[in-house]
Design an enzyme around this catalytic site. Structure first.
Site, PDB file in Angstrom:
ATOM      1  N   ASN A 163     -10.327  -3.197  -6.670  1.00 43.76           N
ATOM      2  CA  ASN A 163      -9.517  -2.232  -7.419  1.00 43.76           C
ATOM      3  C   ASN A 163     -10.097  -1.895  -8.789  1.00 43.76           C
ATOM      4  OD1 ASN A 163      -6.260  -3.304  -6.144  1.00 43.76           O
ATOM      5  ND2 ASN A 163      -7.647  -1.712  -5.417  1.00 43.76           N
ATOM      6  N   ASP A 198       0.833  -1.197   0.000  1.00 45.17           N
ATOM      7  CA  ASP A 198       0.000   0.000   0.000  1.00 45.17           C
ATOM      8  C   ASP A 198       0.872   1.253   0.000  1.00 45.17           C
ATOM      9  OD1 ASP A 198      -2.315   1.478   0.027  1.00 45.17           O
ATOM     10  OD2 ASP A 198      -2.647   1.292   2.180  1.00 45.17           O
TER      11      ASP A 198
END
EC number: 2.5.1.-
Length: 247
Positions: free
Chosen positions: A75, A27
Site C-alpha cells: 500500500n 476491500d
C-alpha cells in the site's frame, strides 16, 4: 441469525460451527467513495465505521480472534496524500476507540512492521497494545505494513540464524518451528478468511496461516459491511464440513 443461533451452531455436530478466528481483507473503500463522487478518504472513514460494527458483531458471536488487513506492505505505492490520510485515520481511530476496546475486554495485537508509520504512531500503537495486553474477550489483530511473503522471509532468516548459531539442527526445522517465528505465533490459524468487494484473491495475506482456512468472497464493499454481513458469513461457515484432507 442472532447470537443465540450462533451458539447453537457452535454446539451442533452438523457443521463447522462458529469459527475461532476470522480474518478479513477489507476491500472496496475507494470504489465506495467513487460511486458517490466522494474523495477516497471518505471511503476510508466510512470503512472505519464498518470496523467498529464488525468488532462488536465478533464479540456477539463469540469469535476469539478477529484479524483485519488494514495496510499491506504494497500500500506504500499509493499516492502520498492517501497514505497520509490513512495514517491520520489510524491515529484518530486509536484516540477514539481505545477506551471502548479496553472496556470491552478486547486485546489489541499488530502484525507487520508498524514502526514504518513513524515514532508517534508507533508509540500510540505500543501504548494501546500494552494497555489491552491482559484482556481476554476477543483478540483484535490489525495487519499494518504487513505482507505474508515478507513474514515468511523473516521467519526463514531467523531459522537460518538459529541453525548457524547451533540453536537448532537443520533437520529439526518443521512446521512448528516455522510457525513459532511468524507474527501470528501466539494465535490459532484462521478458520475463515473473508474478502469484500467481489475480488477473489488473498493479496499476500496470511498465506501460510490460511492453508486450511475456509474462504468466502462477498460482493459487499467494505464500508457497507456490518453486523448482518458477519453473521451471514459465520452462518455460511457453519454449514461447511471441514475435513482437513480427510474423509
Amino acid at each position: 441469525m442472532n447470537a443465540a443461533t450462533a451458539s447453537t451452531l457452535s454446539a451442533s455436530g452438523g457443521g463447522a460451527g462458529v469459527p475461532r478466528h476470522v480474518a478479513i481483507i477489507m476491500d472496496g473503500n475507494g470504489r465506495w467513495a467513487k460511486a458517490r463522487h466522494l474523495p477516497r478518504v471518505a471511503g476510508h472513514r466510512k470503512g472505519a465505521e464498518a470496523v467498529r460494527a464488525t468488532i462488536r458483531a465478533a464479540g456477539e458471536l463469540g469469535i476469539e480472534v478477529l484479524t483485519l488487513y488494514a495496510f499491506s506492505s504494497e500500500n506504500w505505492r499509493r499516492p502520498e496524500e492517501e497514505v497520509s490520510d490513512l495514517k491520520g485515520l489510524l491515529r484518530h481511530y486509536l484516540l477514539a476507540e481505545l477506551d471502548e476496546l479496553a472496556s470491552n475486554g478486547i486485546r489489541l495485537k499488530v502484525i507487520g512492521d508498524y514502526t514504518r508509520f513513524g515514532p508517534e504512531l508507533t508509540r500510540m500503537l505500543d501504548d494501546a497494545i500494552a494497555r489491552t495486553a491482559d484482556n481476554r474477550s476477543t483478540t483484535l489483530v490489525i495487519a499494518l505494513n504487513y505482507g505474508s511473503q515478507d513474514e515468511l522471509v523473516r521467519a526463514a532468516r531467523a531459522l537460518a540464524e538459529d541453525a548457524r548459531a547451533g540453536r537448532i539442527a537443520p533437520d529439526a526445522i518443521d512446521v512448528a518451528a516455522i510457525e513459532a517465528r511468524l507474527d501470528t505465533a501466539d494465535l490459532p490459524p484462521p478458520d475463515l478468511v473473508i474478502r469484500t468487494s467481489g475480488e477473489h484473491r488473498l493479496s499476500n495475506f496470511l498465506l501460510w496461516q490460511a492453508a486450511y482456512a475456509e474462504l468466502l468472497f462477498v460482493d459487499t464493499l467494505w464500508p457497507d459491511f456490518g453486523r448482518d454481513d458477519l453473521f451471514a458469513a459465520v452462518a455460511d461457515y457453519g454449514r461447511r464440513n471441514r475435513r482437513f484432507g480427510g474423509l
